[in-house]
Structures are given as C-alpha cells and as structure tokens.
Motif scaffolding. Structure first.
Motif, mmCIF file in Angstrom:
data_model
loop_
_atom_site.group_PDB
_atom_site.id
_atom_site.type_symbol
_atom_site.label_atom_id
_atom_site.label_comp_id
_atom_site.label_asym_id
_atom_site.label_seq_id
_atom_site.Cartn_x
_atom_site.Cartn_y
_atom_site.Cartn_z
ATOM 1 N N ALA A 173 -8.839 -29.805 -8.135
ATOM 2 C CA ALA A 173 -7.720 -30.780 -8.094
ATOM 3 C C ALA A 173 -7.430 -31.222 -6.659
ATOM 4 C CB ALA A 173 -6.475 -30.158 -8.724
ATOM 5 N N GLN A 174 -7.418 -30.279 -5.732
ATOM 6 C CA GLN A 174 -7.129 -30.625 -4.341
ATOM 7 C C GLN A 174 -8.243 -31.485 -3.759
ATOM 8 O OE1 GLN A 174 -4.239 -29.963 -2.866
ATOM 9 N NE2 GLN A 174 -4.874 -31.064 -1.030
ATOM 10 N N GLN A 175 -9.487 -31.221 -4.236
ATOM 11 C CA GLN A 175 -10.597 -32.031 -3.752
ATOM 12 C C GLN A 175 -10.400 -33.495 -4.163
ATOM 13 O OE1 GLN A 175 -13.289 -30.871 -1.802
ATOM 14 N NE2 GLN A 175 -13.614 -33.087 -1.521
ATOM 15 N N ARG A 180 -8.814 -39.056 -2.504
ATOM 16 C CA ARG A 180 -7.916 -40.223 -2.637
ATOM 17 C C ARG A 180 -7.223 -40.542 -1.312
ATOM 18 N NH1 ARG A 180 -2.680 -39.157 -5.963
ATOM 19 N NH2 ARG A 180 -2.320 -38.124 -3.960
ATOM 20 N N ASP A 181 -6.699 -39.466 -0.639
ATOM 21 C CA ASP A 181 -5.983 -39.697 0.622
ATOM 22 C C ASP A 181 -6.928 -40.259 1.682
ATOM 23 O OD1 ASP A 181 -3.668 -38.797 -0.531
ATOM 24 O OD2 ASP A 181 -3.766 -36.778 0.363
ATOM 25 N N ALA A 189 -3.322 -47.738 3.969
ATOM 26 C CA ALA A 189 -2.165 -47.668 3.074
ATOM 27 C C ALA A 189 -1.268 -46.481 3.436
ATOM 28 C CB ALA A 189 -2.619 -47.535 1.617
ATOM 29 N N ILE A 190 -1.885 -45.406 3.907
ATOM 30 C CA ILE A 190 -1.112 -44.255 4.328
ATOM 31 C C ILE A 190 -1.558 -43.878 5.728
ATOM 32 C CG2 ILE A 190 -0.742 -43.416 1.967
ATOM 33 C CD1 ILE A 190 -2.979 -41.436 2.435
ATOM 34 N N SER A 191 -0.775 -42.982 6.301
ATOM 35 C CA SER A 191 -1.113 -42.556 7.655
ATOM 36 C C SER A 191 -2.199 -41.481 7.621
ATOM 37 C CB SER A 191 0.149 -42.027 8.345
ATOM 38 O OG SER A 191 0.616 -40.877 7.681
ATOM 39 N N THR A 197 -3.295 -33.444 6.083
ATOM 40 C CA THR A 197 -2.567 -32.391 5.357
ATOM 41 C C THR A 197 -3.276 -32.026 4.056
ATOM 42 O OG1 THR A 197 -0.463 -33.193 6.276
ATOM 43 C CG2 THR A 197 -0.357 -31.808 4.289
ATOM 44 N N SER A 198 -3.795 -32.985 3.383
ATOM 45 C CA SER A 198 -4.521 -32.712 2.128
ATOM 46 C C SER A 198 -5.779 -31.871 2.397
ATOM 47 C CB SER A 198 -4.907 -34.036 1.452
ATOM 48 O OG SER A 198 -3.742 -34.773 1.127
ATOM 49 N N LYS A 199 -6.463 -32.211 3.475
ATOM 50 C CA LYS A 199 -7.669 -31.434 3.810
ATOM 51 C C LYS A 199 -7.323 -29.999 4.185
ATOM 52 C CE LYS A 199 -10.381 -35.408 5.408
ATOM 53 N NZ LYS A 199 -11.035 -36.051 6.555
ATOM 54 N N TYR A 200 -6.173 -29.819 4.879
ATOM 55 C CA TYR A 200 -5.756 -28.469 5.264
ATOM 56 C C TYR A 200 -5.432 -27.639 4.028
ATOM 57 C CZ TYR A 200 -2.946 -24.767 7.270
ATOM 58 O OH TYR A 200 -2.423 -23.515 7.605
#
Length: 460
Positions: A173-175, A180-181, A189-191, A197-200
C-alpha cells in the motif's frame, strides 16, 4: 679114494680160527682207533668250519610279545568282561574299575564359580530393569515436554508469519502511495517534501518487515531444534536437563545389557565345563577299560573285588598274529643270521616245515627284555646268541586259542614240557634250521675265509 674125517674137518677148523682172529683184541683196538680219529676229525672240522656243520637249533621255542592291559586309575575291579581263553578285538570292553575317591575339587570350584556368576547376573538384571523403567519414564516426560514446546513454537511461527503478511500488505500500500506522490510532485501538484515523506514511511515499513523476517527465521530455527531434540535457550533448561538424563540412562542401559550378555556367555561356558567335568568324574568313578588291539586272554591278574593302583596290570594277553620263534644258535653263525635270513621251523602237529624270517639277534636277554614276552627264553651260554624270527603265516591259523598257564616253559626245558596255546602254540619247543643249501654255505665260507681258493673252487 676115501676122505678121512680129519680132512673133512680141516676147513671148518680154519674158519673158526679166522673168526677168532677177527674178533681178537687187536682188531677191536684198531676199530676204536679209527673211531677216535674220525671223532677228532669231525671236531676239528666243526671248529674250523662251524657254518658247514651247525646250522640248526633244537633249543627254540614259540613265543609272542605280551599285551598288558593296565588301569590308568586306582580303584576296585568291579567286573571282568572276559575270561582266560576268550578272544577280543580292538574296542571291546574288558574291565570295569570303580573309584569313589576321584578328585572332585575342580567340579566344586566350577560350581562355586557358576553360583558367583549367577549372583552377579541377578544384580545386573535388577539394575538393568530399574534403569529401563527410569528410561521409559524419561521418554514419556520428554515426549510430553517436546510436544508442548513444539506446540508453542508452532503458535509463535504462526503469529510471526501473520505479522509478516501484514507487513507485506502495508509495504504494498505504501509503495502505491510513493508512486502517486512521486507522479504528483513531478507534475508540480504537490511539494517535494510530501513525496519524500512517503518514501521515508515506505523505508520504515521495509525495515519493520526485515525485523519480522529475522524473527521468523529465529523461530523456525528454534522449532527445528526442538524437533531434533536440541535445546540451547534459557527457557529450555528443564527440557535440556531431562534430555541429558535420558541420554545417560540410555548409556547405562546399554552398558548393563552388555554386562548381562557377557555374564550369560560366561555362565554358558562354565556350564559346559561343569558338564565335561561331571562326565569325567562319572567315567573315572566307573571307568571302562577297552582293548586297543586284538588278542586272546591268557592270564587274569586282577579278578573282581581286587584293589588296584594306577598302572597295575589287570590282564595278560597275546596276539597270535605276532607269534615269533626264539632260537639259540652259536655266536659264530651271527653272519649267517642277518635280518631277513630265511629259516625252516619244524613244529609238532604241523606236517611241513614252516617258513620264517630273522628279525634280529640278541647277545643276551635280561629279565626286563624277557618280561615283554609271554614265554621265558631258553637258557644261553657265553658263546651263543638268540635269534628272533617271525613266521610267514600264523601257526594252525584255524585253531581256537586255548588257555596257557604262565611259566609253562622255564629255562632249558625239554621239548614238550610246555603247554601249547591253540593257534599260537606258545611254549612249544621246535626245531629251527637255516634255510640255505650246504653248497652255498661252502661257497660263502671259502669266499670269506680262503679267497684264493674260492675262484678256483668255482671254476672246478
């Protein structure tokens, strides 16, 4: 012309006077002189050429070596299976000896050793039984502990595998979130901090999964060790102690089993020795003496009830097939009586001479030598020797052996004094002569004493 009475009587008177002269003392003296000369000539020739004149012996007796049946043990003669005159063969039972004083010390020692081994075996068997009971109890406890431990290990493995499955789900799920991020950050679209943070968070989940995998591997190792009965964790101290005790009991049982087997083998060996010793004691207590050859019983020296010592003679017997002739010859004939020389033996009751061969010469025969024969030897002078000869075939082989009283021939008995003994004719005096023509003897004498005349004599 008439004849007067005086004329008729003249020739008759002259005949009477001639006979008177013939039987006169002078004629008798002349005849006596001729006799003396002939006797002296015969004596001289006999001394010069004895082989030519003395080639026979009247002092000869049929004899045979005596077979002595002796006892190897002391005791009392229980029974005599044979009597005087009975014939026996090799292997026949002759005498039974009873001895109640047989040494039984070996049997007593073996029996004591057997009892000692039996006591040792009982002690080892008792200890072995107790060890086997303890081992069975340890096996049961070990099985229970191992089953419980294995159940706990299986539950732990199941929990860790569930945690690993959850971790895999979270990582997946995190992958997706990271992917997406990263796409949104690339589009502006996002910073970028949101994508980092998602990768961490994905990295933290992966680290958590690695820890769970390590825990799973340790749990699997513990489970496999438990299955193989290997205990090394502090929580398994009780089970480990029980496992060591169980191993010690296994070794004790194996050792006691080996000791019991060795004791059983020793008992079996002792039992065999005891059986042999009992058989020996029984045989020595009731000993049966058997014949080691054929023969005829001549003397029974120990009748039933006689107390005998070891080595005593019980029976004197003879084997007629070994009958010999013992003859006395002048010592000067020793060269003509070499072993193998043929002899002729004339025996009373046998129509024709019996052939024999010289086996040996004896200058004398001591009492010990004569004791080996059934009949004493004839007496001998200083210038004589004994000639021993064996018959070509047994004398009167079809006759049955009869009893012979010992001492039937003593010294220089006359022929016929001894008692004959059936086919052996033991003790019978016989006439023995050298089976050699006088021409051969003369030629041998001339060749040995007058070599200068031997060739001339042979040519003439």
């Amino acid at each position: 012309m008439q004849t007067s009475a005086s004329d008729l009587g003249a020739p008759r008177g002259s005949t009477s006077s001639g006979l008177s002269r013939w039987f006169s003392g002078q004629s008798i003296a002349r005849l006596a002189g001729f006799g003396v000369v002939i006797f002296i000539a015969w004596t001289l020739l006999s001394m010069v050429m004895p082989p030519m004149f003395f080639r026979s012996s009247q002092r000869a007796v049929v004899d045979v070596p005596t077979t002595l049946v002796t006892t190897p043990i002391e005791g009392t003669v229980a029974s005599q299976r044979l009597h005087i005159g009975d014939r026996f063969h090799a292997g026949d039972a002759l005498v039974d000896i009873q001895n109640q004083n047989v040494d039984r010390s070996t049997l007593v020692e073996l029996t004591s050793k057997r009892m000692e081994l039996a006591q040792q075996y009982d002690a080892v068997s008792t200890q072995l039984g107790a060890s086997r009971i303890r081992l069975a109890t340890a096996d049961q406890q070990m099985t229970k502990y191992q089953a419980a431990t294995q159940k706990m290990n299986d539950a732990n493995l199941s929990g860790i595998r569930s945690k690993l499955a959850i971790a895999n789900t979270q990582i997946d799920a995190q992958q997706d979130i990271v992917n997406r991020d990263s796409t949104l950050a690339a589009a502006g679209a996002i910073s970028g901090s949101v994508s980092d943070t998602s990768k961490y968070q994905l990295s933290e989940l992966q680290n958590a999964k690695a820890a769970i995998q390590a825990e799973l591997q340790a749990a699997e190792t513990d489970s496999q060790a438990s299955k193989n009965k290997v205990f090394f964790d502090d929580k398994d101290n009780g089970v480990s102690t029980l496992a060591h005790e169980r191993e010690d009991l296994h070794n004790t049982v194996d050792q006691l089993t080996a000791q019991a087997s060795a004791l059983q083998q020793s008992q079996s060996t002792i039992d065999q020795l005891i059986a042999k010793e009992r058989d020996r004691v029984d045989r020595m207590s009731n000993f049966e003496i058997k014949a080691y050859g054929d023969g005829v019983v001549k003397d029974v020296l120990a009748p039933p009830g006689t107390q005998v010592s070891a080595g005593a003679t019980l029976i004197r017997a003879v084997d007629c097939s070994r009958a010999q002739v013992v003859a006395v010859f002048p010592r000067s004939l020793s060269d003509s009586l070499l072993p193998g020389t043929r002899l002729k033996v004339r025996v009373d009751g046998v129509d024709h001479p019996v052939g024999a061969s010289v086996t040996g010469l004896l200058p004398r025969a001591s009492d010990g030598d004569q004791a080996r024969y059934f009949v004493p030897f004839p007496s001998i002078e200083s210038n004589e020797i004994y000639a021993l000869a064996t018959f070509d075939k047994p004398l009167d082989a079809n006759a049955q052996g009869d009893a012979v009283q010992s001492g039937s021939v003593q010294g220089n008995n006359a022929p016929g004094d001894g008692t004959q003994s059936g086919s052996c004719k033991l003790g019978q005096w016989v006439h023995v002569s050298i089976d050699r023509p006088w021409t051969n003897r003369l030629q041998a004498f001339l060749g040995g004493h007058m070599p200068g005349l031997s060739s001339g004599g042979s040519q003439s």
